[in-house]
Design an enzyme around this catalytic site. Sequence first.
Site, mmCIF file in Angstrom:
data_model
loop_
_atom_site.group_PDB
_atom_site.id
_atom_site.type_symbol
_atom_site.label_atom_id
_atom_site.label_comp_id
_atom_site.label_asym_id
_atom_site.label_seq_id
_atom_site.Cartn_x
_atom_site.Cartn_y
_atom_site.Cartn_z
ATOM 1 C CG PHE A 124 -26.030 124.277 -42.999
ATOM 2 C CD1 PHE A 124 -26.831 125.336 -43.393
ATOM 3 C CD2 PHE A 124 -25.973 123.158 -43.830
ATOM 4 C CE1 PHE A 124 -27.558 125.296 -44.583
ATOM 5 C CE2 PHE A 124 -26.695 123.108 -45.021
ATOM 6 C CZ PHE A 124 -27.483 124.183 -45.401
ATOM 7 C CG ASP A 166 -26.320 117.197 -39.754
ATOM 8 O OD1 ASP A 166 -25.752 116.485 -40.606
ATOM 9 O OD2 ASP A 166 -26.943 118.237 -40.052
ATOM 10 C CE LYS A 191 -23.182 118.746 -47.988
ATOM 11 N NZ LYS A 191 -23.549 119.430 -46.793
HETATM 12 C C1 LIG Z 1 -24.942 119.862 -46.529
HETATM 13 C C2 LIG Z 1 -25.460 119.628 -45.155
HETATM 14 C C3 LIG Z 1 -26.837 119.397 -44.911
HETATM 15 C C4 LIG Z 1 -27.874 119.462 -46.019
HETATM 16 O O1 LIG Z 1 -27.694 118.464 -46.963
HETATM 17 P P1 LIG Z 1 -28.509 118.537 -48.367
HETATM 18 O O2 LIG Z 1 -28.151 117.270 -49.055
HETATM 19 O O3 LIG Z 1 -28.016 119.764 -49.069
HETATM 20 O O4 LIG Z 1 -29.937 118.640 -48.031
HETATM 21 C C5 LIG Z 1 -27.220 119.131 -43.628
HETATM 22 N N1 LIG Z 1 -26.339 119.097 -42.616
HETATM 23 C C6 LIG Z 1 -25.029 119.300 -42.801
HETATM 24 C C7 LIG Z 1 -24.097 119.211 -41.651
HETATM 25 C C8 LIG Z 1 -24.536 119.595 -44.077
HETATM 26 O O5 LIG Z 1 -23.231 119.831 -44.253
#
Ligand SMILES: *Cc1c(COP(=O)(O)O)cnc(C)c1O
Length: 390
Positions: free
Chosen positions: A129, A214, A243
Site C-alpha cells: 500500500f 516506504d 503519519k
Molecule cells: C498510510 C500509508 C500511505 C499513505 O499515506 P497518506 O498520508 O494517507 O497519503 C502510504 N504508504 C503507507 C505504507 C501507508 O501506511
Amino acid sequence: MTASVMPTYGRIDIAFERGEGAYLYDTEGGKYLDFATGLAVLCLGHSHPHLVAEIQRQAATLMHTSNLYRIQGQERLADRLVANSFADTVFFCNSGAEANECAIKMARRYHHTNGNPERFRVITFDNCFHGRTLATIAATGGEKVLDGFGPKVDGFDHVAVGDMDALQAAIGPHTAAIMIEPIQAEGGVMMIEDAVMQQLRQVCDDNGLLLIIDEVQTGMGRTGRLLAHEWSGVTPDIVTLGKGIGGGFPVGACMATSDAAKGMVPGTHGSTYGGNPLAMAAGNAVLDVVLGDGFMAEVERIGDLLRSRLEDLCRRNDSVIEDVRGKGLLLGIKCRVPNMDMVTAMRGRGVLVPPAGDNVMRMLPPLNIEENHVDEAISALEDVCRELGQ
Ligand SMILES: *Cc1c(COP(=O)(O)O)cnc(C)c1O
C-alpha cells in the site's frame, strides 16, 4: 451523518470530542482506549503537552510563509532527520502519498540526470500500500484501489515478495527503482524478512536501481527504531515518512541520499504547505520526544511485552486467533473469525483497533503507552475471544 461529506469512507457512528494520552472521549460520554491512533499517526497519544505547547507557540508566532524563503524550523527538522538516519537531504510535504510521489519523481529524475531517461519504471510488491493519488494507486495495484480510475498511471510492475526469480525477470532496461514497505501494514502486517531486504539492496546495486523504502507507517519509532529498515542493516536510497512524523499534524517527508536526490534542483518539485513553520514545529516537537533518552528502547520493551501477552492469549484461544505478527508497536492478530467482528467487539469493550488485509486486526497504540494500557487491551481481547470463540 450529513450527505454534505463525500461518502468515500464507510464511517462508524461515533464522534469524538476530546483526547487525552491513550484515551478518546466521545460526544455521548463514552471512553475508549485508542489502539488505532488515527492509523499510526498519534505516536505521542492525544494532547501531548510538549506537542500542544509547541504548536500553540508557533501558531501565535508564524504559521506560514512559503518555500520561496528560508524556513528555520524546516532546516532544523531536516538537519535532525539527516543526523539520525542514512539520508543527506529531506523534502517536506503534507502526507504519505505526497511523500511517495516525491520518491517516484526523484527516481525518474535521477536516471534522467544520469542520461538514462528511459529508466522510469518502479517495481512494487503484491499486497503493498503506497497511497491514494493516481501514481500511488498504480504503485499499490489491485482492483480495490484502481477500479474506475483508469487509465492507470504507467510505470509500475508488481512481483511477489521474496520471489527473486520473478524480480529478476521484471527488471529491464526501463527499470528505475524498487519500492517496498519494511512491514506491509495495510496488507496484513506482513513482515519483510531482513534477508529479503538485503537481497533487494544487492539487486538494486547489481542493476543500478534505487531502493525506495516506504516508512509512512513503520517510521518515527513505531518498531523501536527511528526507521524500521534499520533492523535489516540495509542502507536505502530514498525513504518516505508520513503519519507519525507530525504526531497528528499533517506532515510528510521524503528523505534521500545526495546521490539519489541529485536531479532535484530548484524548480523540479514543490508543495505550497510542505514544511511550513507550523508543521515543522509539530515535527520538531515529536522528534524531541522520540529521540529522547530511552524512548525507543521503551517502545521495544513495551512492544515485546504486548506481543508476548498476545502470543499467550493466542495459544489459549486458537479457535479465534491464528497468529501474532509485527514488530514494536505495529502488531497484527490474524483472526480465524472475521476480523471486522473482532474490531467491532473490541470497540464494544471500549478499545479502538483498526483492521488490516489478510483478515488481520491491528494494534497501533501510542508509542508512549504504559503497562496498564497493555493490561486493559489484553483483558478486552480475552473477553472478545471468549465471546467469539463460542
Ligand atoms: C498510510 C500509508 C500511505 C499513505 O499515506 P497518506 O498520508 O494517507 O497519503 C502510504 N504508504 C503507507 C505504507 C501507508 O501506511
